[in-house]
Write an enzyme that holds these catalytic residues in place. Structure first.
Site, PDB file in Angstrom:
ATOM      1  N   GLU A  32      -4.575 -90.290 -61.821  1.00 59.30           N
ATOM      2  CA  GLU A  32      -5.972 -90.721 -61.875  1.00 59.30           C
ATOM      3  C   GLU A  32      -6.651 -90.818 -60.504  1.00 59.30           C
ATOM      4  O   GLU A  32      -7.016 -91.904 -60.051  1.00 59.30           O
ATOM      5  CB  GLU A  32      -6.077 -92.073 -62.597  1.00 59.30           C
ATOM      6  CG  GLU A  32      -5.513 -92.033 -64.013  1.00 59.30           C
ATOM      7  CD  GLU A  32      -5.798 -93.309 -64.801  1.00 59.30           C
ATOM      8  OE1 GLU A  32      -6.311 -94.277 -64.225  1.00 59.30           O
ATOM      9  OE2 GLU A  32      -5.515 -93.328 -66.013  1.00 59.30           O
TER      10      GLU A  32
ATOM     11  N   GLU B  65      -0.928 -90.485 -70.762  1.00 57.40           N
ATOM     12  CA  GLU B  65      -1.053 -91.918 -71.074  1.00 57.40           C
ATOM     13  C   GLU B  65      -2.102 -92.092 -72.162  1.00 57.40           C
ATOM     14  O   GLU B  65      -3.126 -91.412 -72.142  1.00 57.40           O
ATOM     15  CB  GLU B  65      -1.603 -92.706 -69.880  1.00 57.40           C
ATOM     16  CG  GLU B  65      -0.612 -93.288 -68.935  1.00 57.40           C
ATOM     17  CD  GLU B  65      -1.315 -94.088 -67.846  1.00 57.40           C
ATOM     18  OE1 GLU B  65      -2.325 -94.772 -68.123  1.00 57.40           O
ATOM     19  OE2 GLU B  65      -0.846 -94.015 -66.709  1.00 57.40           O
TER      20      GLU B  65
HETATM   21  C1  GAL Z   1      -4.373 -96.413 -66.506  1.00 54.19           C
HETATM   22  C2  GAL Z   1      -3.273 -96.547 -65.483  1.00 54.19           C
HETATM   23  C3  GAL Z   1      -2.064 -97.266 -66.003  1.00 54.19           C
HETATM   24  C4  GAL Z   1      -2.372 -98.455 -66.886  1.00 54.19           C
HETATM   25  C5  GAL Z   1      -3.466 -98.126 -67.892  1.00 54.19           C
HETATM   26  C6  GAL Z   1      -3.944 -99.309 -68.724  1.00 54.19           C
HETATM   27  O1  GAL Z   1      -5.592 -96.178 -65.865  1.00 54.19           O
HETATM   28  O2  GAL Z   1      -2.903 -95.268 -65.028  1.00 54.19           O
HETATM   29  O3  GAL Z   1      -1.264 -97.596 -64.895  1.00 54.19           O
HETATM   30  O4  GAL Z   1      -2.627 -99.605 -66.143  1.00 54.19           O
HETATM   31  O5  GAL Z   1      -4.583 -97.562 -67.255  1.00 54.19           O
HETATM   32  O6  GAL Z   1      -5.040 -99.936 -68.172  1.00 54.19           O
END
Ligand code: GAL
Length: 528
Positions: free
Chosen positions: A220, A428
């Site tokens: 990100e 994710e």
């Molecule tokens: C993403 C991040 C993760 C996790 C997730 C939930 O932006 O890459 O590390 O924290 O959000 O907020």
């Protein structure tokens, strides 16, 4: 229509049509609900648009089912076994000390609980596990002057036990835990970091590259550059930094990524079966008023500034998209500057950046509403503007996260169309809750069911277990496994959603109940 409501007279309004009681003509104006109800009447029911219907069916064979964690979020602040300081170690929410033993790590203590984590992964039956490497754990001062063998050895062991269980590692090289020593010389704002990052990656390729065939350079970059996660002066800031700093950081991130992509290609010839890319993240946006052109334009800009900032140069042309270039130039000139705050790449850099991907890594959670911003402050920024959402969207434990599965489908389509149908890995995706709400996490089951159903290609759940959630600490929980932080053993306890996710994996999708029975839906023996 709005009318006289007994004890509450004119304050409670039930009308499909608004009545202006101040106006002697008592004009009636249809509310949005009137338009909707008319549609229901016309259809004699509520037919879902084809694309919103639940889809029964299987994912392609060899589909990759994964689940994610990151180094800092599950291991934390302790400098066990020679780990160097990271910029997050001093951050307010971090300390969660479970032991006075210097060697015991904090948070989920994954550094010592490898076997337990493996058991959770095996129970889920995932084919892949996405984790990140801690830069300061491997290189305590960020440079290759000193390699922390103990730290590196942890990753070697982790990778070995995964492979022995037939789980393929997906490794992110940088997930925000910058060595403090590098931050002290300007962090991502200092161009020398490109070379530092390349040396760090070279070491990882050298030591882990034979076993790891799936890499992500940066997680990100949008969050790093824009929200200051990973380049704040003392502590990571959570708000957009004004001025040109975010653009400089973004510029260096893109160059660092491109260099490491080339390095990987040079290291491994032929690159058969080996993949490396970057994780882009973006919310989807819908126009506040779908009939208003300005709102539709605002949505387009939003996605170009968010997903497009880093995706466009890498997945398309080697330079920034026109929407960003035009807006930032206009605003810079309006502020009396002589040039745009958005830097440009040289011709050589463009060639070096363009096409540095083997797939599109993508993190996604939610959707927001956008309306045209009369003051033109669009970019001061997504973190600062109030999050406009639809009140019918379900909530989560994170203020920014609303349950909007349709947005997932739409943004996947956007990626497909914008970037010429790349193969996509979802790196994710998940939902949080706050407080102790028990293990029967119906909301997470619902979220995964509806989001996975929208997915086109690859899929990774966030997160394997509860962990440290950056700016908000431990209050927001994303785990398929619950961690009891008050028990010094930090047991990992499966929530109901872990069983549900596992059943989707076993079925490789959603079998149609019309064709029962489905063996994959039957309860699995314990310990399987
Ligand atoms: C993403 C991040 C993760 C996790 C997730 C939930 O932006 O890459 O590390 O924290 O959000 O907020």
């Amino acid at each position: 229509m709005d009318n006289f409501e007994w004890l509450h007279s004119y304050s409670a309004r039930f009308g499909l049509h608004q009545v202006d009681f101040e106006n002697p003509n008592r004009p009636r104006t249809p509310k949005r609900s009137a338009v909707y109800y008319a549609e229901v009447i016309r259809n004699n029911g509520i037919p879902l648009p084809k694309e919103d219907e639940f889809l029964y069916g299987e994912f392609p064979k060899n589909f990759s089912w994964s689940v994610a964690t990151t180094a800092y979020q599950i291991k934390g602040a302790w400098r066990a076994d020679g780990k160097g300081l990271s910029i997050w170690d001093q951050f307010a929410h971090t300390p969660l000390k479970i032991s006075n033993d210097e060697n015991v790590d904090v948070v989920c203590d994954s550094y010592h609980k490898l076997k337990k984590d493996l058991a959770s992964l095996r129970a889920l039956q995932v084919s892949h596990y996405h984790f990140s490497i801690s830069w300061p754990r491997v290189l305590p001062d960020g440079t290759t002057k000193h390699v922390n063998e103990a730290g590196l050895n942890y990753y070697e062991r982790l990778i070995d036990v995964l492979l022995a269980s037939n789980i393929k590692p997906q490794v992110t090289i940088y997930h925000w835990d910058l060595p403090q020593a590098l931050q002290n010389v300007g962090g991502w704002e200092n161009e020398t970091i490109v070379q530092r990052f390349k040396e760090y990656a070279a070491l990882l390729f050298q030591r882990l590259g034979d076993k790891v065939k799936f890499w992500l350079t940066l997680n990100e970059p949008y969050v790093i550059a824009n929200l200051g996660y990973g380049y704040g002066t003392s502590a990571p800031g959570i708000f957009a930094r004004p001025g040109k700093a975010p653009y400089i950081v973004g510029h260096n991130l893109i160059k660092a990524h491109a260099e490491v992509w080339h390095l990987h290609n040079e290291t491994y010839h032929p690159k058969q079966g080996r993949l490396i890319s970057i994780t882009i993240n973006s919310d989807w946006a819908e126009p506040r008023d779908p009939d208003k052109q300005e709102d539709i334009d605002a949505v387009r800009r939003y996605v170009q500034f968010y997903g497009g900032w880093f995706a466009y140069p890498i997945f398309k042309n080697g330079y920034y998209n026109e929407v960003m270039k035009t807006r930032i130039r206009e605003r810079s000139l309006a502020q009396g500057l002589s040039t745009s705050q958005l830097p440009e790449f040289t011709e050589g850099e463009k060639q070096r950046i363009k096409g540095t991907f083997d797939f599109f890594g993508f993190n996604h959670y939610t959707t927001i509403l956008r309306k045209s911003n009369a003051r033109g402050k669009l970019f001061v920024l997504l973190s600062l503007i109030k999050f406009l959402t639809d009140r019918s969207w379900l909530d989560s434990g994170s203020f920014w996260l609303k349950v909007t599965p349709f947005g997932f489908r739409k943004i996947l389509r956007w990626i497909k169309e914008e970037y010429d149908n790349p193969s996509i890995y979802i790196t994710e995706n998940g939902i949080s809750e706050r407080g102790e709400l028990g293990l029967n996490d119906a909301w997470r089951i619902h979220y995964y069911k509806s989001y996975i159903n929208e997915a086109l290609k690859d899929y990774t759940a966030w997160s394997l277990m509860d962990n440290f959630e950056w700016a908000t600490g431990f209050a927001e929980k994303f785990g398929l496994y619950y961690i009891n932080y008050t028990d010094p053993n930090l047991p990992r306890i499966p929530r109901e959603s872990s069983k549900y996710y596992s059943s989707i994996i076993l079925c490789n999708g959603f079998p149609d109940p019309a064709y029962e029975p489905h063996l994959c839906l039957q309860p699995q023996p314990e310990g399987n």
